[in-house]
Design a protein around this motif. Structure first.
Motif: not given
Length: 123
Positions: A1-12, A111-121
């Motif tokens: 299993v491969q995982l691809q995370a997305s959608g992070g970003g900077l938000v107020q 068991d399986f991990w995505g690469q991570g996506t950064l969320v900054t508030v």
């Protein structure tokens, strides 16, 4: 299993983001899919989990009422809708699969991990 995370970003603070985790490979109905987050120097923290077959979900007390986990079996994607964000939600968010089942809040069982996506508030 491969995982691809997305959608992070900077938000107020007070804003919203939706994270996505696209899975490839064979996902069985009894698998659990989870979201965790981690701040530098701290242990990876459970956020929410859902059974791949649907019908069951669990979330951490710190995000209840603000974050919602869901999945789309056709797209093989798990989502984390995050509302009313605050600065304490700032972290790298990871999606993960627990092939043993659903419901664990401990990162060690996944068991399986995505690469991570950064969320900054920001405040």
């Amino acid at each position: 299993v491969q995982l691809q995370a997305s959608g992070g970003g900077l938000v107020q603070a007070g804003g919203s983001l939706r994270l996505s985790c696209a899975a490839s490979g064979r996902i069985f109905n009894n698998y659990g899919l989870g979201w965790f987050r981690q701040v530098a120097g701290k242990e990876r923290e459970f956020v929410a989990a859902i059974r791949w077959s649907g019908g069951s979900a669990v979330s951490a007390d710190s995000v209840k009422g603000r974050f919602t986990i869901s999945r789309d079996n056709v797209k093989n994607t798990v989502y984390l809708q995050m509302n009313s964000l605050n600065t304490e939600d700032t972290a790298v968010y990871y999606c993960a699969v627990d092939a043993q089942g659903y419901g664990s809040k401990w990162f060690g069982t996944y068991d399986f991990w995505g690469q991570g996506t950064l969320v900054t508030v920001s405040s």
